[in-house]
Design a protein around this motif. Structure first.
Motif, PDB file in Angstrom:
ATOM      1  N   LEU A 103     -35.669  32.261  86.145  1.00 54.57           N
ATOM      2  CA  LEU A 103     -36.242  31.409  86.488  1.00 54.57           C
ATOM      3  C   LEU A 103     -35.511  30.251  86.193  1.00 54.57           C
ATOM      4  N   ARG A 104     -35.372  29.217  86.985  1.00 53.58           N
ATOM      5  CA  ARG A 104     -34.960  28.051  87.012  1.00 53.58           C
ATOM      6  C   ARG A 104     -35.773  26.682  87.061  1.00 53.58           C
ATOM      7  N   LEU A 105     -36.057  25.827  86.308  1.00 49.21           N
ATOM      8  CA  LEU A 105     -36.920  24.771  86.637  1.00 49.21           C
ATOM      9  C   LEU A 105     -36.184  23.482  86.506  1.00 49.21           C
ATOM     10  N   ARG A 106     -36.213  22.504  87.435  1.00 49.80           N
ATOM     11  CA  ARG A 106     -35.646  21.311  87.349  1.00 49.80           C
ATOM     12  C   ARG A 106     -36.512  20.226  87.116  1.00 49.80           C
ATOM     13  N   CYS A 107     -36.364  19.300  86.180  1.00 48.86           N
ATOM     14  CA  CYS A 107     -37.114  18.369  85.895  1.00 48.86           C
ATOM     15  C   CYS A 107     -35.968  17.093  85.952  1.00 48.86           C
ATOM     16  N   TYR A 108     -36.172  16.409  87.396  1.00 45.78           N
ATOM     17  CA  TYR A 108     -35.097  15.341  87.569  1.00 45.78           C
ATOM     18  C   TYR A 108     -33.664  15.753  86.995  1.00 45.78           C
ATOM     19  N   SER A 109     -33.005  15.196  86.046  1.00 45.35           N
ATOM     20  CA  SER A 109     -31.761  15.408  85.608  1.00 45.35           C
ATOM     21  C   SER A 109     -31.583  16.823  84.620  1.00 45.35           C
ATOM     22  N   GLN A 110     -32.796  17.412  84.318  1.00 44.11           N
ATOM     23  CA  GLN A 110     -32.544  18.563  83.192  1.00 44.11           C
ATOM     24  C   GLN A 110     -33.045  19.573  83.988  1.00 44.11           C
ATOM     25  N   THR A 111     -32.066  20.686  83.598  1.00 44.33           N
ATOM     26  CA  THR A 111     -32.315  21.925  84.119  1.00 44.33           C
ATOM     27  C   THR A 111     -32.718  23.090  82.760  1.00 44.33           C
TER      28      THR A 111
END
Length: 151
Positions: A103-111
């Motif tokens: 499960l990969r979550l991206r928050c703008y520049s952070q993964t």
């Protein structure tokens, strides 16, 4: 001589206690899962992947927040900051996920990457459907995401 023997005995005892504490880590994960179960939509075990470190965590999803925690770490992500959600079989390093899906979550520049056990992947997929940054409205709640995924 007795002082040195006492110091060594205390050191050995401390090491054994620390080792026992680490061995019962799975019990602490289960306790964290039970603590979150009442207020969460879904709760399960998982692994937080940070580079080459794999840390066992309890994962929980509420209407607006994704929690991941263990005895040493209590962290969360507000869902309105998550721009992309995807499920994959490989980590971003290229390594295959053993015994689960990523499960990969991206928050703008952070993964943020988590390995989910195979038996809970379908429930996570239903409660937290995949989305891309260009298709996602940043302020959508989980029920709106589920409704949008069904439609």
């Amino acid at each position: 001589m007795t002082a040195w023997l006492s110091i060594v005995a205390v050191g050995v005892l401390a090491f054994l206690c620390w080792n026992l504490y680490r061995r019962f880590g799975s019990d602490r994960i289960a306790a964290l899962c039970e603590k979150r179960r009442q207020e969460s939509r879904i709760v399960s075990r998982g692994e937080f992947v940070d580079g080459n470190r794999h840390v066992e965590v309890a994962l929980a999803l509420t209407g607006s927040t994704f929690f991941y925690e263990n005895a040493e770490m209590h962290a969360s992500l507000e869902l309105h900051w998550v721009t992309e959600i995807e499920y994959d079989t490989q980590l971003s390093t290229g390594a295959a996920a053993a015994d689960g899906k990523v499960l990969r979550l991206r928050c703008y520049s952070q993964t943020f990457e988590f390995v989910l056990p195979n038996d809970s992947v379908s429930r996570w997929h239903m409660m937290l459907p995949p989305r891309r940054a260009r298709n996602a409205a940043p302020a959508m709640s989980v029920p709106e995401l589920v409704t949008a995924a069904i439609a």
